[in-house]
Design an enzyme around this catalytic site. Structure first.
Site, PDB file in Angstrom:
ATOM      1  N   LYS A   1       6.858 -20.813   0.808  1.00 33.81           N
ATOM      2  CA  LYS A   1       6.128 -21.682  -0.127  1.00 33.81           C
ATOM      3  C   LYS A   1       4.702 -21.219  -0.424  1.00 33.81           C
ATOM      4  CE  LYS A   1       7.400 -26.228   0.233  1.00 33.81           C
ATOM      5  NZ  LYS A   1       7.730 -27.507   0.871  1.00 33.81           N
TER       6      LYS A   1
ATOM      7  N   ASP B   1       5.908 -31.621  -4.070  1.00 36.15           N
ATOM      8  CA  ASP B   1       6.023 -32.351  -2.797  1.00 36.15           C
ATOM      9  C   ASP B   1       5.187 -33.635  -2.804  1.00 36.15           C
ATOM     10  OD1 ASP B   1       7.831 -30.681  -1.507  1.00 36.15           O
ATOM     11  OD2 ASP B   1       6.260 -29.380  -0.699  1.00 36.15           O
TER      12      ASP B   1
ATOM     13  N   GLY C   1      -0.492 -29.962   8.940  1.00 36.49           N
ATOM     14  CA  GLY C   1       0.197 -28.741   8.498  1.00 36.49           C
ATOM     15  C   GLY C   1       0.349 -28.739   6.985  1.00 36.49           C
TER      16      GLY C   1
ATOM     17  N   TYR D   1      13.197 -36.977   8.335  1.00 36.52           N
ATOM     18  CA  TYR D   1      14.348 -37.754   7.847  1.00 36.52           C
ATOM     19  C   TYR D   1      15.608 -37.484   8.654  1.00 36.52           C
ATOM     20  CZ  TYR D   1      15.187 -33.414   5.308  1.00 36.52           C
ATOM     21  OH  TYR D   1      15.368 -32.096   4.990  1.00 36.52           O
TER      22      TYR D   1
HETATM   23  P1  ATR Z   1       4.690 -28.621   8.016  1.00 34.86           P
HETATM   24  O1  ATR Z   1       4.505 -27.518   7.033  1.00 34.86           O
HETATM   25  O2  ATR Z   1       6.038 -29.289   7.943  1.00 34.86           O
HETATM   26  O3  ATR Z   1       3.580 -29.612   7.975  1.00 34.86           O
HETATM   27  P2  ATR Z   1       3.555 -27.255  10.274  1.00 34.86           P
HETATM   28  O4  ATR Z   1       2.577 -26.606   9.375  1.00 34.86           O
HETATM   29  O5  ATR Z   1       4.225 -26.433  11.317  1.00 34.86           O
HETATM   30  O6  ATR Z   1       4.723 -27.918   9.456  1.00 34.86           O
HETATM   31  O7  ATR Z   1       2.837 -28.513  10.957  1.00 34.86           O
HETATM   32  C1  ATR Z   1       3.437 -29.252  11.975  1.00 34.86           C
HETATM   33  C2  ATR Z   1       2.548 -30.426  12.345  1.00 34.86           C
HETATM   34  O8  ATR Z   1       3.164 -31.117  13.445  1.00 34.86           O
HETATM   35  C3  ATR Z   1       1.166 -30.014  12.816  1.00 34.86           C
HETATM   36  O9  ATR Z   1       0.233 -31.003  12.459  1.00 34.86           O
HETATM   37  C4  ATR Z   1       1.353 -29.960  14.332  1.00 34.86           C
HETATM   38  O10 ATR Z   1       0.174 -30.119  15.086  1.00 34.86           O
HETATM   39  P3  ATR Z   1      -0.702 -28.842  15.498  1.00 34.86           P
HETATM   40  O11 ATR Z   1      -1.484 -28.462  14.291  1.00 34.86           O
HETATM   41  O12 ATR Z   1      -1.532 -29.301  16.622  1.00 34.86           O
HETATM   42  O13 ATR Z   1       0.290 -27.760  15.911  1.00 34.86           O
HETATM   43  C5  ATR Z   1       2.233 -31.167  14.533  1.00 34.86           C
HETATM   44  N1  ATR Z   1       2.930 -31.096  15.822  1.00 34.86           N
HETATM   45  C6  ATR Z   1       4.003 -30.333  16.120  1.00 34.86           C
HETATM   46  N2  ATR Z   1       4.354 -30.530  17.424  1.00 34.86           N
HETATM   47  C7  ATR Z   1       3.461 -31.421  17.929  1.00 34.86           C
HETATM   48  C8  ATR Z   1       3.294 -32.033  19.217  1.00 34.86           C
HETATM   49  N3  ATR Z   1       4.121 -31.755  20.237  1.00 34.86           N
HETATM   50  N4  ATR Z   1       2.276 -32.918  19.372  1.00 34.86           N
HETATM   51  C9  ATR Z   1       1.444 -33.198  18.348  1.00 34.86           C
HETATM   52  N5  ATR Z   1       1.554 -32.663  17.110  1.00 34.86           N
HETATM   53  C10 ATR Z   1       2.554 -31.782  16.905  1.00 34.86           C
END
Ligand code: ATR
Length: 277
Positions: A70, A107, A135, A224
């Site tokens: 993306k 989105d 993210g 989802y």
């Molecule tokens: P997307 O593009 O779907 O947003 P991403 O960029 O990988 O996916 O982001 C995932 C999000 O989930 C992030 O905000 C991540 O937090 P971090 O920036 O600290 O990694 C959050 N996330 C994933 N696992 C987590 C966990 N165990 N506890 C808290 N936040 C989590």
């Protein structure tokens, strides 16, 4: 470009086998009796540009783009909408008749459309929004909330610098709050959004104390699978209006379908059933 009678479109990703978009597009093509094809395409990172450049020559009118491409497709496109540029990623490519590749990001549109459909009383003026996670998905959500007029957004992420980077990008309407204090912002929020992957099947649950939530707060989860996350179940038990994330997936596909196949499709129970299988 050659004129093709039957429009071709599809979705590019890696992996792609799990994508629900082909089920949705085929459902809509059938429902609206439109000629057309929509195919999943597994494309490795190194092949992205050559595949995208060859699609218009094969008669494709456009394609959707999913992970991990993306962000990269924005560099390949000749033009991008303001919202794609702001989000820094695209999920929809339109192959124009003049040969130019136009990138869009639907989105945020899908997020807002889902919120409005799932919580009919929702309006940007109902008050501040809390966004959990920072993210790519959070970026689209924040951009769309600001775009529709939400004045204040509390943003909390486990890794605080990522939230601060988003704050720098979006400005003073965004306030960063420590992850451990995420529960504190909820009582002041009229809308709460989980954009993290927490709560997804196979991931740990999102655990934020919900006791401060006001009844009637609109709580939505981008996860989802499962449809009703534990976070949404707890919010519902606390008297909140809950909106699951499946509708965002469906609504974000609407502009592409309309553009490529000439009919604006409905996001209804049948469309939901088509992707749930
Ligand atoms: P997307 O593009 O779907 O947003 P991403 O960029 O990988 O996916 O982001 C995932 C999000 O989930 C992030 O905000 C991540 O937090 P971090 O920036 O600290 O990694 C959050 N996330 C994933 N696992 C987590 C966990 N165990 N506890 C808290 N936040 C989590």
């Amino acid at each position: 470009m050659t004129e093709h009678k039957i429009p071709l479109a599809g979705v590019i990703g890696n992996p792609i086998a799990h994508s629900k978009s082909p089920h949705l597009f085929r459902h809509w093509l059938k429902t609206y009796n439109r000629p057309g094809f929509y195919v999943p395409m597994h494309v490795a990172e190194g092949d992205l540009e050559s595949v995208i450049r060859s699609l218009p020559k094969m008669g494709f009118v456009g394609c959707n783009v999913t992970l991990p491409h993306k962000v990269d497709v924005l560099q390949i496109a000749d033009l991008a909408t303001d919202r794609a540029t702001l989000i820094g990623a695209a999920n929809t490519l339109i192959f124009r008749r003049d040969g130019k590749i136009h990138a869009d990001n639907t989105d945020g549109y899908g997020f807002i459309a889902n919120l409005k459909q799932g919580a009919p009383g929702w309006a940007p003026s109902i008050g501040p929004a809390a966004v959990l996670g920072a993210g790519g998905a959070a970026r689209a959500v924040i951009a769309s909330l600001i775009d529709v007029g939400v004045q204040e957004i509390f943003l909390s992420n486990r890794t605080r610098p990522k939230a601060e980077a988003l704050q720098s990008a979006f400005g003073t309407k965004v306030t960063v709050v420590d992850w451990v204090q995420a529960g504190n912002i909820l009582e002041d929020s009229a809308t709460v959004v989980n954009t993290t992957s927490l709560g997804m099947t196979g991931q740990p649950e999102l655990r934020v104390p919900l006791d401060g939530l006001r009844r009637g707060t609109v709580v939505t989860d981008l996860v989802y699978s499962p449809l009703k996350t534990r976070f949404l179940q707890e919010a519902e038990a606390a008297g909140c209006v809950t909106v699951d994330g499946l509708g965002m997936l469906l609504h974000q596909a609407v502009p592409g379908f309309e553009r490529w196949f000439g009919t604006r499709p409905e996001v209804d129970v049948d469309a939901r059933a088509a992707v749930l299988g």
